[in-house]
Design an enzyme around this catalytic site. Structure first.
Site, PDB file in Angstrom:
ATOM      1  N   GLU A 166       0.811  -1.230   0.000  1.00  0.00           N
ATOM      2  CA  GLU A 166       0.000   0.000   0.000  1.00  0.00           C
ATOM      3  C   GLU A 166       0.842   1.279   0.000  1.00  0.00           C
ATOM      4  O   GLU A 166       0.649   2.171   0.824  1.00  0.00           O
ATOM      5  CB  GLU A 166      -0.980  -0.027   1.181  1.00  0.00           C
ATOM      6  CG  GLU A 166      -1.908  -1.229   1.101  1.00  0.00           C
ATOM      7  CD  GLU A 166      -2.798  -1.414   2.322  1.00  0.00           C
ATOM      8  OE1 GLU A 166      -2.799  -0.547   3.206  1.00  0.00           O
ATOM      9  OE2 GLU A 166      -3.502  -2.434   2.384  1.00  0.00           O
ATOM     10  N   ASN A 207       2.183  -4.890  -3.291  1.00  0.00           N
ATOM     11  CA  ASN A 207       0.782  -5.258  -3.080  1.00  0.00           C
ATOM     12  C   ASN A 207      -0.026  -4.002  -2.762  1.00  0.00           C
ATOM     13  O   ASN A 207       0.459  -3.117  -2.058  1.00  0.00           O
ATOM     14  CB  ASN A 207       0.735  -6.235  -1.880  1.00  0.00           C
ATOM     15  CG  ASN A 207      -0.614  -6.884  -1.677  1.00  0.00           C
ATOM     16  OD1 ASN A 207      -1.199  -7.406  -2.613  1.00  0.00           O
ATOM     17  ND2 ASN A 207      -1.111  -6.859  -0.447  1.00  0.00           N
ATOM     18  N   HIS A 243     -10.280  -6.030  -2.367  1.00  0.00           N
ATOM     19  CA  HIS A 243     -11.316  -5.853  -1.334  1.00  0.00           C
ATOM     20  C   HIS A 243     -12.463  -5.121  -2.040  1.00  0.00           C
ATOM     21  O   HIS A 243     -12.440  -3.895  -2.179  1.00  0.00           O
ATOM     22  CB  HIS A 243     -10.776  -5.021  -0.164  1.00  0.00           C
ATOM     23  CG  HIS A 243      -9.734  -5.741   0.637  1.00  0.00           C
ATOM     24  ND1 HIS A 243     -10.022  -6.878   1.348  1.00  0.00           N
ATOM     25  CD2 HIS A 243      -8.419  -5.494   0.821  1.00  0.00           C
ATOM     26  CE1 HIS A 243      -8.909  -7.307   1.957  1.00  0.00           C
ATOM     27  NE2 HIS A 243      -7.929  -6.485   1.639  1.00  0.00           N
ATOM     28  N   GLU A 271      -6.148 -10.608  -1.610  1.00  0.00           N
ATOM     29  CA  GLU A 271      -6.931 -10.442  -0.371  1.00  0.00           C
ATOM     30  C   GLU A 271      -8.429 -10.368  -0.680  1.00  0.00           C
ATOM     31  O   GLU A 271      -9.156  -9.566  -0.089  1.00  0.00           O
ATOM     32  CB  GLU A 271      -6.488  -9.171   0.379  1.00  0.00           C
ATOM     33  CG  GLU A 271      -4.999  -9.130   0.689  1.00  0.00           C
ATOM     34  CD  GLU A 271      -4.560  -7.908   1.493  1.00  0.00           C
ATOM     35  OE1 GLU A 271      -5.434  -7.192   2.022  1.00  0.00           O
ATOM     36  OE2 GLU A 271      -3.347  -7.681   1.582  1.00  0.00           O
ATOM     37  N   ASP A 273     -12.226 -10.216  -0.972  1.00  0.00           N
ATOM     38  CA  ASP A 273     -13.517 -10.330  -0.302  1.00  0.00           C
ATOM     39  C   ASP A 273     -14.488  -9.385  -1.000  1.00  0.00           C
ATOM     40  O   ASP A 273     -14.064  -8.447  -1.689  1.00  0.00           O
ATOM     41  CB  ASP A 273     -13.459 -10.109   1.226  1.00  0.00           C
ATOM     42  CG  ASP A 273     -12.681  -8.884   1.674  1.00  0.00           C
ATOM     43  OD1 ASP A 273     -12.668  -7.881   0.934  1.00  0.00           O
ATOM     44  OD2 ASP A 273     -12.101  -8.928   2.767  1.00  0.00           O
TER      45      ASP A 273
HETATM   46  O1  G3I Z   1      -3.875  -8.160  18.747  1.00  0.00           O
HETATM   47  C1  G3I Z   1      -4.670  -7.090  19.302  1.00  0.00           C
HETATM   48  C2  G3I Z   1      -5.285  -7.504  20.589  1.00  0.00           C
HETATM   49  O2  G3I Z   1      -4.268  -7.728  21.552  1.00  0.00           O
HETATM   50  C3  G3I Z   1      -6.232  -6.408  21.054  1.00  0.00           C
HETATM   51  O3  G3I Z   1      -6.898  -6.823  22.206  1.00  0.00           O
HETATM   52  C4  G3I Z   1      -7.266  -6.098  19.989  1.00  0.00           C
HETATM   53  C5  G3I Z   1      -8.181  -4.939  20.396  1.00  0.00           C
HETATM   54  O4  G3I Z   1      -8.476  -4.093  19.328  1.00  0.00           O
HETATM   55  O5  G3I Z   1      -6.594  -5.740  18.813  1.00  0.00           O
HETATM   56  C6  G3I Z   1      -5.768  -6.755  18.304  1.00  0.00           C
HETATM   57  O6  G3I Z   1      -5.150  -6.288  17.150  1.00  0.00           O
HETATM   58  C7  G3I Z   1      -5.969  -6.214  16.011  1.00  0.00           C
HETATM   59  C8  G3I Z   1      -5.317  -7.044  14.924  1.00  0.00           C
HETATM   60  O7  G3I Z   1      -6.062  -6.944  13.720  1.00  0.00           O
HETATM   61  C9  G3I Z   1      -5.212  -8.520  15.290  1.00  0.00           C
HETATM   62  O8  G3I Z   1      -6.460  -9.028  15.536  1.00  0.00           O
HETATM   63  C10 G3I Z   1      -6.076  -4.782  15.566  1.00  0.00           C
HETATM   64  O9  G3I Z   1      -6.818  -4.025  16.504  1.00  0.00           O
HETATM   65  C11 G3I Z   1      -6.771  -4.708  14.214  1.00  0.00           C
HETATM   66  O10 G3I Z   1      -6.682  -3.377  13.747  1.00  0.00           O
HETATM   67  C12 G3I Z   1      -6.079  -5.618  13.232  1.00  0.00           C
HETATM   68  O11 G3I Z   1      -6.784  -5.559  12.022  1.00  0.00           O
HETATM   69  C13 G3I Z   1      -6.122  -6.104  10.909  1.00  0.00           C
HETATM   70  C14 G3I Z   1      -5.856  -5.005   9.886  1.00  0.00           C
HETATM   71  O12 G3I Z   1      -5.272  -5.584   8.718  1.00  0.00           O
HETATM   72  C15 G3I Z   1      -4.923  -3.945  10.423  1.00  0.00           C
HETATM   73  O13 G3I Z   1      -4.951  -2.851   9.611  1.00  0.00           O
HETATM   74  C16 G3I Z   1      -7.035  -7.152  10.302  1.00  0.00           C
HETATM   75  O14 G3I Z   1      -7.159  -8.264  11.190  1.00  0.00           O
HETATM   76  C17 G3I Z   1      -6.470  -7.640   8.961  1.00  0.00           C
HETATM   77  O15 G3I Z   1      -7.428  -8.429   8.318  1.00  0.00           O
HETATM   78  C18 G3I Z   1      -6.155  -6.445   8.079  1.00  0.00           C
HETATM   79  O16 G3I Z   1      -5.570  -6.927   6.890  1.00  0.00           O
HETATM   80  C19 G3I Z   1      -5.239  -5.933   5.923  1.00  0.00           C
HETATM   81  C20 G3I Z   1      -4.021  -6.425   5.181  1.00  0.00           C
HETATM   82  O17 G3I Z   1      -2.987  -6.727   6.080  1.00  0.00           O
HETATM   83  C21 G3I Z   1      -3.556  -5.394   4.142  1.00  0.00           C
HETATM   84  N1  G3I Z   1      -4.633  -5.028   3.253  1.00  0.00           N
HETATM   85  C22 G3I Z   1      -5.862  -4.618   3.912  1.00  0.00           C
HETATM   86  C23 G3I Z   1      -6.342  -5.671   4.900  1.00  0.00           C
HETATM   87  C24 G3I Z   1      -7.662  -5.276   5.516  1.00  0.00           C
HETATM   88  O18 G3I Z   1      -7.544  -4.129   6.298  1.00  0.00           O
END
Ligand code: G3I
Length: 475
Positions: A166, A207, A243, A271, A273
């Site tokens: 990105e 990517n 996405h 990715e 969806d």
């Molecule tokens: O691990 C912490 C946990 O300890 C905490 O309690 C909880 C509370 O919010 O957060 C947890 O972290 C989260 C993490 O996912 C793991 O679950 C973050 O808040 C959350 O923001 C994070 O989201 C991820 C996101 O990327 C971050 O921007 C999504 O799961 C993941 O699907 C998403 O994936 C991205 C790709 O990497 C890049 N392209 C876009 C895609 C969708 O956003």
């Protein structure tokens, strides 16, 4: 700052658990049914096309048997949804933690699935210590150190990396991330060069999202690939996140993939969806099926498209509702692990609804005269797995009706799943027999069949073949 702090808490989180290993047993003699007789899965359809179908894994969900069962059976590629990102792998400067990423790598290895690395440099999900680095020189050193360590740790395990994620804005300008503003334009090539040095075997990808159509953003990446190629900066592949919003698959998706492929790089939907307003209804789900089919078809139609990865398995754990309020139902399985119409769309896009050719009853086997056949063998391989395509040509002047091809594997390779032929193996000796529909090989005619297999690091092509007992030339 990373965006993590702004995001609402994820729903349905479960404690972490290690995936149970499922090792492919190498039996002394195995009979593998042809595809038409085998249970069709997304991975068998992908493999038949020499491609992979992947999913983003969060290891803790493997403790749910429904999740694990789908993961185990439907996919031949795995990417960590979060576990290999910078905040997970280097939470303190130069202190690396691979436990979560290794769970994903171990799961992939135990199931004979490819492992895709995501992601080394991204403006989200990096640790807060990075924000404290004000000098460009120091940030460049920290970035290269991160890339080097993580890529070296997973060398031999990943087939490809999203090296930089990105990096562009929708208008095609560089995203003003901390890397861009402090290091400058060269940060992307520095990351790619460090990744190549750390893991020369991994394919190195850039990517991004909203690059699925021909537009300003995808053209900026196109120009970057062209520039890197011209200047000898390593780059092997481009990831298109896809996405998507319901009903909005770009009509030029395939043409866009193809224009990148024409530059000499692989392409991948990384990715996928397709989100919709929730609760979903039958009409939305039907449109989603068609959208999945369009995306899988576009990849199927582009030779250099290595496959499609979906960003999760079940709507229960998708990132979408956390970020787009009122939207969801974006994946292939619903919140109760029910298969949605999107499954049939994905399968159809990879050839799943193709009518099996009408079986013809083979007549008596016609012996092939010596030298009347030529065999070519193409292989796509990664750490311990491979997909092979074998083409058998009748170079004689009379038709062959019913064929059995034999060869020997000298490095302990094991065939695990075949299509368009029945393949059996006894020790090193492999025997492939025609399917009903490709028994007849007219003079000058040819047919191809394929299979997946495992190897122990060395995977030489067979040196010789016999067709109905007579030696063939190796094409
Ligand atoms: O691990 C912490 C946990 O300890 C905490 O309690 C909880 C509370 O919010 O957060 C947890 O972290 C989260 C993490 O996912 C793991 O679950 C973050 O808040 C959350 O923001 C994070 O989201 C991820 C996101 O990327 C971050 O921007 C999504 O799961 C993941 O699907 C998403 O994936 C991205 C790709 O990497 C890049 N392209 C876009 C895609 C969708 O956003």
């Amino acid at each position: 700052m990373t965006d993590d702090s702004k995001r609402p808490p994820r729903r349905h989180r479960r404690p972490l658990s290690v995936a149970a290993a499922v090792l492919l047993a190498a039996g002394a003699a195995i009979a593998i049914p042809q595809l038409a007789e085998a249970a069709t899965t997304l991975q068998s359809l992908a493999a038949a096309k020499g491609k992979t179908v992947g999913f983003a894994l969060t290891s803790s969900y493997l403790s749910e048997s429904a999740y694990k069962n789908i993961a185990d059976t439907e996919f031949n590629l795995v990417v960590a949804e979060n576990a290999m990102k910078w905040s997970s792998t280097e939470p303190s400067r130069n202190s690396f933690t691979y436990a979560a990423g290794d769970q994903v790598a171990d799961y992939a290895a135990s199931g004979g699935k490819q492992l895709y690395g995501h992601t080394l440099v991204w403006h989200q999900q990096y640790p807060s210590w990075v924000d404290g680095i004000s000098s460009g020189t120091d940030l460049l050193a920290a970035m290269k150190n991160h890339v080097t360590n993580v890529a070296q740790h997973y060398a031999g395990k990943v087939t490809a990396w999203d090296v930089v994620n990105e990096a562009f804005e929708d208008n095609g300008s560089r995203r003003q991330s901390i890397f861009q503003t402090r290091i400058g334009n060269t940060y992307i090539e520095e990351a790619f060069k460090a990744a190549r040095a750390a893991d020369p075997a991994a394919k190195l990808c850039i990517n991004d999202y909203s690059t699925d159509a021909v537009n300003a953003k995808s053209t900026a990446i196109y120009n970057l690939v062209q520039d890197f190629k011209a200047r000898g900066i390593p780059i092997d592949c481009v990831g298109f996140q896809a996405h998507l919003i319901l009903g909005q698959v770009p009509s030029d998706l395939q043409a866009n993939l193809q224009r990148f492929a024409n530059l000499g790089v692989d392409v991948r939907i990384t990715e996928l969806d397709v989100r919709m307003t929730t609760p979903s209804d039958a009409s939305e789900l039907a449109t989603q099926k068609s959208d999945f089919q369009k995306v899988f078809t576009a990849c199927a139609n582009v030779t250099r498209c290595t496959g499609v990865t979906v960003w999760g398995l079940t709507d229960k754990y998708s990132w979408v509702p956390d970020v787009f309020s009122g939207y969801g139902a974006a994946l292939i399985w619903d919140e109760n692990y029910g298969k949605k119409p999107a499954y049939d769309g994905a399968a159809a896009g990879f050839g799943g609804t193709t009518t099996t050719p009408t079986p013809t009853t083979p007549g008596p086997t016609t012996p092939a005269p010596a030298g009347a056949c030529a065999v070519s063998y193409a292989v796509n391989q990664w750490n311990t797995g491979f997909t092979a395509t074998v083409t058998v040509r009748n170079t004689g002047s009379s038709a062959i009706n019913g064929w059995t091809l034999t060869w020997s594997y000298t490095a302990g390779q094991t065939v695990t799943q075949a299509w368009s032929a029945t393949v059996t193996q006894s020790g090193s000796a492999v025997t492939a027999t025609n399917a009903a529909w490709n028994a007849a090989l007219p003079a000058g005619g040819s047919t191809s069949f394929g299979f997946n297999g495992t190897h122990g690091g060395s995977n030489p092509a067979p040196a010789a073949y016999t067709l109905n007992g007579a030696a063939c030339t190796v094409a």
